[in-house]
Write a protein that holds these residues in place. Structure first.
Motif, PDB file in Angstrom:
ATOM      1  N   ALA A  72       0.836  -1.202   0.000  1.00 31.78           N
ATOM      2  CA  ALA A  72       0.000   0.000   0.000  1.00 31.78           C
ATOM      3  C   ALA A  72       0.866   1.247   0.000  1.00 31.78           C
ATOM      4  O   ALA A  72       2.019   1.221   0.438  1.00 31.78           O
ATOM      5  CB  ALA A  72      -0.926   0.005   1.220  1.00 31.78           C
ATOM      6  N   ALA A  73       0.297   2.319  -0.488  1.00 31.43           N
ATOM      7  CA  ALA A  73       0.947   3.627  -0.416  1.00 31.43           C
ATOM      8  C   ALA A  73       0.542   4.305   0.887  1.00 31.43           C
ATOM      9  O   ALA A  73      -0.615   4.225   1.309  1.00 31.43           O
ATOM     10  CB  ALA A  73       0.548   4.496  -1.596  1.00 31.43           C
ATOM     11  N   LYS A  74       1.488   4.945   1.511  1.00 33.28           N
ATOM     12  CA  LYS A  74       1.224   5.717   2.722  1.00 33.28           C
ATOM     13  C   LYS A  74       0.717   7.097   2.301  1.00 33.28           C
ATOM     14  O   LYS A  74       1.438   7.868   1.666  1.00 33.28           O
ATOM     15  CB  LYS A  74       2.509   5.832   3.543  1.00 33.28           C
ATOM     16  CG  LYS A  74       2.389   6.636   4.822  1.00 33.28           C
ATOM     17  CD  LYS A  74       3.744   6.666   5.526  1.00 33.28           C
ATOM     18  CE  LYS A  74       3.734   7.597   6.723  1.00 33.28           C
ATOM     19  NZ  LYS A  74       5.064   7.658   7.394  1.00 33.28           N
ATOM     20  N   LEU A  75      -0.519   7.411   2.658  1.00 37.11           N
ATOM     21  CA  LEU A  75      -1.146   8.638   2.167  1.00 37.11           C
ATOM     22  C   LEU A  75      -1.503   9.610   3.276  1.00 37.11           C
ATOM     23  O   LEU A  75      -2.499  10.328   3.194  1.00 37.11           O
ATOM     24  CB  LEU A  75      -2.388   8.297   1.338  1.00 37.11           C
ATOM     25  CG  LEU A  75      -2.112   7.665  -0.023  1.00 37.11           C
ATOM     26  CD1 LEU A  75      -3.396   7.400  -0.771  1.00 37.11           C
ATOM     27  CD2 LEU A  75      -1.190   8.553  -0.863  1.00 37.11           C
ATOM     28  N   SER A  76      -0.698   9.638   4.322  1.00 37.34           N
ATOM     29  CA  SER A  76      -0.871  10.666   5.353  1.00 37.34           C
ATOM     30  C   SER A  76       0.336  10.652   6.262  1.00 37.34           C
ATOM     31  O   SER A  76       1.102   9.680   6.295  1.00 37.34           O
ATOM     32  CB  SER A  76      -2.145  10.432   6.173  1.00 37.34           C
ATOM     33  OG  SER A  76      -1.948   9.382   7.112  1.00 37.34           O
ATOM     34  N   HIS A  77       0.497  11.727   6.991  1.00 36.31           N
ATOM     35  CA  HIS A  77       1.350  11.701   8.161  1.00 36.31           C
ATOM     36  C   HIS A  77       0.477  11.146   9.289  1.00 36.31           C
ATOM     37  O   HIS A  77      -0.703  10.842   9.087  1.00 36.31           O
ATOM     38  CB  HIS A  77       1.870  13.098   8.473  1.00 36.31           C
ATOM     39  CG  HIS A  77       2.811  13.609   7.413  1.00 36.31           C
ATOM     40  ND1 HIS A  77       4.127  13.871   7.655  1.00 36.31           N
ATOM     41  CD2 HIS A  77       2.611  13.859   6.090  1.00 36.31           C
ATOM     42  CE1 HIS A  77       4.710  14.278   6.539  1.00 36.31           C
ATOM     43  NE2 HIS A  77       3.802  14.281   5.572  1.00 36.31           N
TER      44      HIS A  77
END
Length: 499
Positions: free
Chosen positions: A418-423
């Motif tokens: 998965a892509a990390k889409l937040s801090h």
């Protein structure tokens, strides 16, 4: 006059392939021997068409073919030149102590009003005071945000040093100034701004500080009324030609103000060069961020009609380049899509500090820092028509779990990419770090929750926004309170960053 101009152009075309084009040399070859200053001004006016940049010594050379390099460090401050220019504009409009007395009260009340209108979804009308207040409050953050978004292109060598740019709803110029600061000194930029409101007056003042190799034009019309087929007399945009169309179309913080954002953005996608990019941005708040993803998804895979000569009878299809991902063939996300990036806070610019500190002591609404806005939080979408993606990967169910099928994995330990889409989205610094993740197939929000940090799962903390990670041995759980899936990352989970 026309003959003289054409003579200057012809000489420049010849000399550019031999040596630096020197106005003092060219004037000797032109009938009537015009003054070198006249030749220099003509070369400046023709520089975009001739693809020449002006050097410090007054000569002109061809623009470099090398791509723009990505940022080397975080952005820490709004440039002093633009800061002074804005303060000069404010002083001209409201007096030398623009931040104090009646003018200061007017600007503070204006900022409060447009912030309230925005939060409540009411349209903001841009008169001179709103434009000034908007510049004070929003200019620095937008200046920084656009540069971080452009890094996605520069990291793959997709941002050239010869750029033709269209800025839709340019406002007071935050994204434009950020773009110009991002480009190297020897880049050549032809910049067209669309801005019908009083914000164009502020934009015009700030553009006066730009580099001599940035050639700017402001079109004072609406995004809907503007005709992108002719940005200047005799200068036609042809996205089907090898060097036609715009290399970059900016649509920053404007989609939420349009009645039909999808239709408008679709029309500007048609104006892209074959390898061009649309950069759409929105503030990080829930409403505008989700709307941006909705527009992105509605346009994705749409066929653009770009006419004969583009290699396909039906035109190209819109591709989401970044930051959201599509890791499973044929799958598209349908979750709410609230995703945003966060950059380091900027230093407080003088114009924000002055306005905030001059707030009268008897102003019961005021809390210190109310008119300081140095947060850099933004949502963005990069759309292209050449089929390219920043992360081009196709997964298989034999190796990895798919988020679209997460309901059958609940209470099991699974492997996924998965892509990390937040801090971290945890408000409490003592709570477990929480990150939005996506593989592009989900219909429900997914979050990675780090409950026990180890050396083997620390890459989840270290990964940048938009970066791809593999999570092996994550525990899949359903969070009934949030209506979302949690992927628990603990001492049994191994996380790797995927280059």
């Amino acid at each position: 006059m026309t003959d003289r101009r054409e003579s200057i152009r012809s000489n420049a075309k010849y000399l550019r392939n031999v040596r630096p084009v020197d106005p003092e040399e060219i004037c000797e070859y032109v009938e009537g021997n015009p003054h070198p200053a006249v030749v220099r001004q003509t070369l400046r006016e023709e520089a975009v068409d001739l693809e020449l940049i002006e050097r410090d010594d007054g000569t002109f050379v061809p623009v470099d073919d090398e791509p723009v390099a990505p940022l080397e460090r975080a952005i820490r401050a709004f440039p002093a030149d633009y800061e002074r220019r804005l303060e000069d504009l404010l002083a001209d409009r409201y007096g030398p102590r623009w931040y104090d007395g009646g003018s200061g009260d007017l600007l503070r009340s204006t900022i409060r009003r447009f912030k309230a209108d925005y939060l409540e979804g009411r349209p903001v009308e841009y008169d001179d005071d709103v434009a000034a207040g908007y510049a004070i409050y929003h200019l620095p953050g937008y200046y920084a945000a656009v540069q971080y978004a452009l890094d996605d292109l520069a990291e793959r060598g997709l941002l050239g040093q010869r750029l033709r740019v269209l800025d839709v709803g340019a406002g007071v110029g935050g994204p434009a100034l950020g773009l110009f600061e991002y480009l190297p000194d020897d880049a050549l930029c032809e910049y067209h701004a669309i801005e019908p409101s009083a914000a164009a007056d502020v934009l015009s003042e700030l553009l006066a500080e730009t580099d001599r190799n940035v050639h700017t034009t402001i079109h004072r019309t609406t995004a809907e009324a503007f005709d992108p087929a002719a940005v200047a007399e005799g200068d036609m945009v042809d996205p089907t030609a090898p060097d036609g169309g715009f290399d970059l179309v900016l649509a920053c913080n404007v989609l939420s103000e349009l009645e039909e954002p999808v239709a408008v953005l679709r029309s500007y996608l048609e104006t892209l060069a074959p390898d061009g990019t649309v950069l759409a941005m929105a503030p990080a708040d829930k409403h505008t961020s989700i709307q941006l993803r909705e527009v992105e998804r509605e346009l994705e895979d749409e066929q653009l009609w770009t006419g004969p000569g583009n290699g396909s009878a039906g035109g190209d299809r819109v591709t989401v380049y970044s930051p959201t991902v599509r890791l499973w063939p044929g799958e598209r996300p349908t979750d709410r899509g609230w995703s945003f990036d966060v950059g380091p806070d900027l230093e407080v610019p003088s114009f924000q500090r002055r306005l905030d500190e001059a707030t009268p002591a008897d102003d019961d609404e005021h809390a210190p820092g109310e008119f300081v806005n140095v947060d850099v939080q933004y949502s963005y979408s990069l759309l292209r028509r050449d089929g390219s993606r920043r992360i081009d990967l196709s997964l298989e169910t034999g190796d990895w779990a798919k988020m679209a099928e997460m309901d059958r994995h609940v209470t099991n330990r699974i492997d996924l990419v998965a892509a990390k889409l937040s801090h971290s989205l945890s408000d409490d610094p003592n709570a477990n770090p929480l990150f939005k993740i996506s593989d592009g197939s989900e219909s429900i929000d997914h979050y990675a929750v780090l409950t026990a940090e180890t050396a083997l799962n620390r890459p989840l903390l270290e990964a940048e926004y938009g970066e791809l990670c593999s999570l092996e041995g994550a525990l899949a759980l359903w969070n009934d309170d949030e209506g979302a899936y949690n992927l628990v990352v603990d001492e049994e989970t191994v996380v790797d960053r995927i280059a």
